[in-house]
Scaffold this motif. Sequence first.
Motif, PDB file in Angstrom:
ATOM      1  N   GLU A  13       0.824  -1.196   0.000  1.00  0.00           N
ATOM      2  CA  GLU A  13       0.000   0.000   0.000  1.00  0.00           C
ATOM      3  C   GLU A  13       0.864   1.255   0.000  1.00  0.00           C
ATOM      4  N   LEU A  14       0.644   2.118  -0.980  1.00  0.00           N
ATOM      5  CA  LEU A  14       1.294   3.415  -1.045  1.00  0.00           C
ATOM      6  C   LEU A  14       0.223   4.468  -0.844  1.00  0.00           C
ATOM      7  N   GLU A  15       0.518   5.432   0.011  1.00  0.00           N
ATOM      8  CA  GLU A  15      -0.455   6.478   0.284  1.00  0.00           C
ATOM      9  C   GLU A  15       0.229   7.843   0.272  1.00  0.00           C
ATOM     10  N   GLY A  16      -0.120   8.651  -0.714  1.00  0.00           N
ATOM     11  CA  GLY A  16       0.413  10.013  -0.801  1.00  0.00           C
ATOM     12  C   GLY A  16       1.914  10.074  -0.947  1.00  0.00           C
ATOM     13  N   LEU A  17       2.515   9.079  -1.584  1.00  0.00           N
ATOM     14  CA  LEU A  17       3.972   8.983  -1.675  1.00  0.00           C
ATOM     15  C   LEU A  17       4.541  10.111  -2.547  1.00  0.00           C
ATOM     16  N   TYR A  39      13.894  15.841  -4.804  1.00  0.00           N
ATOM     17  CA  TYR A  39      15.346  16.028  -4.759  1.00  0.00           C
ATOM     18  C   TYR A  39      15.574  17.520  -4.992  1.00  0.00           C
ATOM     19  N   GLY A  40      15.680  18.265  -3.911  1.00  0.00           N
ATOM     20  CA  GLY A  40      15.761  19.717  -4.048  1.00  0.00           C
ATOM     21  C   GLY A  40      14.462  20.241  -4.634  1.00  0.00           C
ATOM     22  N   GLU A  41      14.551  20.973  -5.733  1.00  0.00           N
ATOM     23  CA  GLU A  41      13.370  21.521  -6.405  1.00  0.00           C
ATOM     24  C   GLU A  41      12.687  20.500  -7.314  1.00  0.00           C
ATOM     25  N   LYS A  42      13.385  19.405  -7.659  1.00  0.00           N
ATOM     26  CA  LYS A  42      12.847  18.405  -8.586  1.00  0.00           C
ATOM     27  C   LYS A  42      11.917  17.443  -7.848  1.00  0.00           C
ATOM     28  N   VAL A  43      10.715  17.269  -8.385  1.00  0.00           N
ATOM     29  CA  VAL A  43       9.751  16.323  -7.822  1.00  0.00           C
ATOM     30  C   VAL A  43       9.826  15.052  -8.673  1.00  0.00           C
ATOM     31  N   ALA A  44      10.303  13.968  -8.075  1.00  0.00           N
ATOM     32  CA  ALA A  44      10.447  12.696  -8.797  1.00  0.00           C
ATOM     33  C   ALA A  44       9.159  11.880  -8.746  1.00  0.00           C
ATOM     34  N   VAL A  45       8.459  11.921  -7.612  1.00  0.00           N
ATOM     35  CA  VAL A  45       7.187  11.214  -7.420  1.00  0.00           C
ATOM     36  C   VAL A  45       6.277  12.182  -6.672  1.00  0.00           C
ATOM     37  N   ASN A  46       5.032  12.330  -7.156  1.00  0.00           N
ATOM     38  CA  ASN A  46       4.145  13.333  -6.586  1.00  0.00           C
ATOM     39  C   ASN A  46       2.814  12.723  -6.143  1.00  0.00           C
ATOM     40  N   ASN A  47       2.638  12.553  -4.840  1.00  0.00           N
ATOM     41  CA  ASN A  47       1.366  12.152  -4.239  1.00  0.00           C
ATOM     42  C   ASN A  47       0.795  10.865  -4.849  1.00  0.00           C
ATOM     43  N   LEU A  48       1.619   9.844  -4.936  1.00  0.00           N
ATOM     44  CA  LEU A  48       1.235   8.567  -5.544  1.00  0.00           C
ATOM     45  C   LEU A  48       0.568   7.656  -4.515  1.00  0.00           C
ATOM     46  N   SER A  49      -0.595   7.123  -4.879  1.00  0.00           N
ATOM     47  CA  SER A  49      -1.305   6.180  -4.018  1.00  0.00           C
ATOM     48  C   SER A  49      -1.805   5.017  -4.861  1.00  0.00           C
ATOM     49  N   PHE A  50      -1.576   3.791  -4.397  1.00  0.00           N
ATOM     50  CA  PHE A  50      -2.153   2.606  -5.023  1.00  0.00           C
ATOM     51  C   PHE A  50      -1.973   1.420  -4.097  1.00  0.00           C
TER      52      PHE A  50
END
Length: 94
Positions: free
Chosen positions: A3-7, A11-22
């Motif tokens: 379970e992923l919730e709001g993951l 990395y600094g200003e770079k968003v690699a994963v944004n609010n992932l849930s599944f």
Amino acid sequence: MIELEGLTKRYGEKVAVNNLSFTVRPGIVTGFLGPNGAGKSTTMRMILGLDHPTAGDVRIDGKHYHQLKDPLTYIGALLEAKAWHGGRTAYNHL
């Protein structure tokens, strides 16, 4: 169950994963597809406890990866395409 919730991972200003849930139910083989830089490897690294999320949570059978007594009996992953062996099945790799 995974379970992923709001993951989220930044990395600094770079968003690699944004609010992932599944949720991945037991017995289901799941693959991530997407272009380079989409966050697939970063997500897997957070699931496996190799990277820490900036926000959100990952649980495997209700626990964080590092809390599992024998984690390889719960979850398997192949993070590098070079790591596969031609003589083994996908099942044996996992």
